[in-house]
Write an enzyme that holds these catalytic residues in place. Structure first.
Site, PDB file in Angstrom:
ATOM      1  N   ASP A  42      39.213   6.063 -49.327  1.00  0.00           N
ATOM      2  CA  ASP A  42      40.510   5.733 -49.511  1.00  0.00           C
ATOM      3  C   ASP A  42      40.704   4.750 -50.404  1.00  0.00           C
ATOM      4  OD1 ASP A  42      39.260   3.699 -47.890  1.00  0.00           O
ATOM      5  OD2 ASP A  42      40.598   3.628 -46.220  1.00  0.00           O
ATOM      6  N   SER A  73      42.916 -11.571 -24.356  1.00  0.00           N
ATOM      7  CA  SER A  73      42.220 -10.292 -24.430  1.00  0.00           C
ATOM      8  C   SER A  73      41.211 -10.224 -23.373  1.00  0.00           C
ATOM      9  CB  SER A  73      41.347 -10.319 -25.712  1.00  0.00           C
ATOM     10  OG  SER A  73      40.416  -9.318 -25.843  1.00  0.00           O
ATOM     11  N   GLY A 131      32.497   0.475 -36.085  1.00  0.00           N
ATOM     12  CA  GLY A 131      33.047   1.469 -37.275  1.00  0.00           C
ATOM     13  C   GLY A 131      33.929   2.448 -36.604  1.00  0.00           C
ATOM     14  N   LEU A 132      34.550   2.148 -35.194  1.00  0.00           N
ATOM     15  CA  LEU A 132      35.387   3.324 -34.760  1.00  0.00           C
ATOM     16  C   LEU A 132      36.954   2.653 -34.847  1.00  0.00           C
ATOM     17  CD1 LEU A 132      33.513   4.333 -31.675  1.00  0.00           C
ATOM     18  CD2 LEU A 132      33.545   5.507 -33.765  1.00  0.00           C
ATOM     19  N   SER A 133      37.266   1.517 -35.586  1.00  0.00           N
ATOM     20  CA  SER A 133      38.418   1.064 -35.963  1.00  0.00           C
ATOM     21  C   SER A 133      39.098   0.180 -34.797  1.00  0.00           C
ATOM     22  CB  SER A 133      39.303   2.186 -36.440  1.00  0.00           C
ATOM     23  OG  SER A 133      39.150   2.166 -37.866  1.00  0.00           O
ATOM     24  N   SER A 134      38.339  -0.400 -34.179  1.00  0.00           N
ATOM     25  CA  SER A 134      39.177  -1.215 -32.957  1.00  0.00           C
ATOM     26  C   SER A 134      40.205  -2.151 -33.584  1.00  0.00           C
ATOM     27  CB  SER A 134      38.001  -2.221 -32.235  1.00  0.00           C
ATOM     28  OG  SER A 134      37.212  -2.791 -33.283  1.00  0.00           O
ATOM     29  N   SER A 135      40.036  -2.657 -35.048  1.00  0.00           N
ATOM     30  CA  SER A 135      40.743  -3.621 -35.562  1.00  0.00           C
ATOM     31  C   SER A 135      42.013  -2.775 -36.033  1.00  0.00           C
ATOM     32  CB  SER A 135      40.252  -4.515 -36.836  1.00  0.00           C
ATOM     33  OG  SER A 135      39.666  -3.554 -37.686  1.00  0.00           O
ATOM     34  N   GLU A 167      45.838  -6.140 -42.406  1.00  0.00           N
ATOM     35  CA  GLU A 167      44.530  -6.303 -42.839  1.00  0.00           C
ATOM     36  C   GLU A 167      44.331  -6.884 -43.999  1.00  0.00           C
ATOM     37  OE1 GLU A 167      42.153  -4.274 -40.261  1.00  0.00           O
ATOM     38  OE2 GLU A 167      40.434  -5.217 -41.348  1.00  0.00           O
ATOM     39  N   ASP A 179      42.076   3.695 -41.667  1.00  0.00           N
ATOM     40  CA  ASP A 179      42.116   3.588 -40.313  1.00  0.00           C
ATOM     41  C   ASP A 179      43.596   3.381 -39.738  1.00  0.00           C
ATOM     42  OD1 ASP A 179      39.435   3.347 -41.085  1.00  0.00           O
ATOM     43  OD2 ASP A 179      39.588   1.296 -40.915  1.00  0.00           O
TER      44      ASP A 179
END
Ligand code: GLA
Length: 393
Positions: A42, A73, A131-135, A167, A179
């Site tokens: 990307d 949180s 690696g699952l893009s929580s951010s 980000e 992401d």
């Protein structure tokens, strides 16, 4: 578009919000993502093939009459309270995870002229920092919620770009747009084919009756992910500059061919050569992978995942022993189309495309191999193609 998923996390963030703040919030969801093929393309202007999953981040949120922002949180300890005017343009170490929503707020305020404060409880059903893009999901859910609370009617692409700027500018990770676009533009039953150079995109159907996505969690923390990631971005910029001066002037590294690269081989060191070989080769794999997905040929798509993993291991050097062992073990099982690391790499999760019904046996076999080698029991999760983000009623 279907409604975002219902999850116990939704009820919990709402309950915590009511308990602590004594008021009724609205609740929003944004999905995490996996990327089928197109690793580290990307930020080099390449194409990627991410899919929003049925897990993500929820926020229970309510605007305030003053300019105080209170963030909580379910999953992380920092409880942050700050006045809107004190945020500044960069995150601070003591804010931890809360830097993501604060960054989005800061940019939202600048871009829309809206002001004020809000209270929010966040929670997720996505493994964090794996690696699952929580951010990206935290950023997108914050942007979606603010857009609704302040009635700013932003387009999904604007939401994605705002989250991406949070980000890169506020947090300081020089990531590409994948992401945030995958989360903001996710659609039920569809994979996003995103041409990052535009950006332009299209949605391609994924057939859950023919193929499932099994997440393999190595449980290895993603060491070096920020510094290693930023180093890869810088290397790609360097090699692009060399190609521009030695071969021809194209706007992105991903636009070059293997012939271009061969012609300028003597102008670069061996590491830069391999980084570029990954990027250009991965563009070829994504073309093959996207064409295979369109005809629901999961065998060929799976092969592209395998080759992508090999290239990220050898040429891009973002894999690690745990990711290599777990993907190898998966490939050796019946019913597996292919496997590769997901996200930036350096630890965290891999994905395997599996034939429906095969995942339990694959999980057992992979767990055995992995435990014998690392004395760690890996995690497994079968993910479905998710919906996009939105309000959860
Ligand atoms: C991380 C970044 C993305 C992308 C991937 C690698 O997830 O945030 O922008 O570069 O790594 O494909």
């Amino acid at each position: 578009m279907t409604a975002p998923p219902r999850s116990p996390v939704h009820q919990t963030v709402v309950a915590r919000f009511r308990e602590e703040f004594g008021a009724e919030p609205r609740c929003f969801f944004a999905p995490g993502r996996i990327n089928l093929v197109g690793a580290h393309l990307d930020y080099s202007g390449g194409d990627v093939l991410p899919m929003a999953v049925d897990r993500g981040i929820f926020v229970a949120i309510r605007p305030r009459d003053d300019d105080v922002i209170r963030l909580r949180s379910l999953d992380l300890p920092q409880r942050v309270e700050v006045r809107s005017g004190e945020i500044g343009s960069r995150t601070r170490p003591e804010w931890g995870w809360a830097g993501y929503p604060l960054g989005v707020w800061h940019l939202f305020e600048q871009g829309t002229g809206k002001g004020g404060g809000f209270d929010a409880w966040f929670g997720g059903d996505l493994p964090m920092a794996s690696g699952l893009s929580s951010s990206a999901a935290i950023e997108v859910v914050t942007a979606i919620a603010l857009d609704a609370l302040f009635a700013t009617r932003l387009e999904r692409q604007q939401i994605a770009l705002l989250a991406h700027r949070a980000e890169t500018g506020f947090i300081g990770v020089r990531c590409g747009i994948m992401d945030q676009f995958a989360s903001a533009l996710g659609r039920s039953g569809q994979v996003l084919l995103l041409h990052c150079a535009g950006p332009r995109w299209e949605h391609v159907p994924f057939d859950p009756a023919a193929c499932e996505v099994l997440v393999l969690d190595t449980k290895k923390p993603r060491h070096l992910s920020k510094s290693g990631f930023n180093e890869r971005v810088a290397q790609c910029a360097n090699v692009h500059e060399i190609l521009r001066t030695h071969v021809r002037d194209l706007p992105h590294l991903a636009a070059y061919t293997m012939d271009d690269l061969e012609q300028s081989r003597d102008a670069m060191d061996e590491v830069l050569f391999r980084r570029a070989r990954h990027v250009i080769g991965e563009m070829e794999r994504i073309r093959t992978g996207a064409a295979a997905l369109r005809r629901h040929d999961y065998e060929t798509l799976g092969k592209m995942l395998d080759q992508s993993h090999e290239s990220t291991r050898v040429d891009y050097e973002v894999s690690c022993d745990e990711l290599d062992v777990i993907t190898d073990a998966a490939r050796g099982c019946d019913g597996v189309f292919g496997a590769r690391l997901t996200g930036a790499g350096f630890g965290g999760c891999a994905i395997a495309l599996v034939r429906p019904g095969a995942s339990s046996a694959v999980g057992r076999r992979v767990a055995e191999v992995f435990r014998r080698r690392f004395a760690v029991v890996p995690g497994f999760d079968l993910l479905r193609v998710g919906s996009g983000p939105g309000e959860v009623g």
